[in-house]
Design an enzyme around this catalytic site. Sequence first.
Site: not given
Length: 341
Positions: A114, A267, A297
Amino acid sequence: MTAFIKAIEYELPAGLLTNEMFAAEFPEWSVEKIEEKTGISVRRITEKNECASDLGVRAAEKIFSSGVCNRESIDYLLFCTQSPDYFLPSTSCIMQDRLGLPKTCGALDFNLGCSGYVYGLGLAKGLIETEQAHNVLLITSETYSKHIHPGDKSVRTLFGDAATATLLQHKGTTEELNTFIGPFIYGTDGSGGKNLIVPTGGMRAPRTAQSAHVAEDEHGNIRSQDNLYMNGSEIFTFTLDAVPKTIKQLLEVTGRDIAEIDLFVFHQANKFMLDHLRKKMKIQKEKFYMSFKNYGNTVSSTIPLALKDAQLEGKINSGDLVMIVGFGVGYSWAATLIRWV
């Protein structure tokens, strides 16, 4: 010589996992509950034989098709992934060949999740501003869906697959010299590695018939040691501690106030986490960009994907100051400022 972002493109796989599809598999989770908790409606999922390099190559081809750069001028390829095609050779070497990049081109894989895009910008800036390279292609590509057991609701609702390609170039000494990327704040705490991990598959713990055995945890999630495991509460606690400190440090280093930042792109983990961060940092809602509803995500690809969407929506304009912050698996985190060109 100063580095700047010339162009960003992204590629999404055709496969879909919608909230309706998920709720049909797990009736105890309604469509409304999933979206309220995650903010995600759709996740993009790769086919069985579709790998990170396939998505990455297609994203890079969009850069070349746009006409902003020809492939012969690329002199360094950086590839961020945690789902490489092979242990070896490096996937970046395979992509150099598939993309038809010059044989004089450097190629490097780096394994970060990430925070990977921010780290990649730091690497690209260093290559360009030390005159090791003039045109750097930074590709992020993740296929986390391949790490996830279909019965693990805790992570399957969150993660999607995607790739991005960012072209970084330099402005010469005859042009006005500004800092377009930087400075950077980095952080690492490997003690948290166990909280977001695929336990087996490497040299430390090879996969066996025993490691493939599936079990159900106390929350009803099904997985084996060969699958992705996430301790959500620990990740949340880490994030709420590390990210505000990182933002404060970056502002102190640059001598800026939070009000001077035109847009914040973090993120894109999930709505629950980002809402908490925004409120804790007292960031205005209109300055806080979220772009995960139709992607999920996508790990190292979330920030560049969001930057591209924000540009397309007119949320970022030339001269704007953008703060990007990556955080997660590792634990690893990083933040920087971008002056949009």
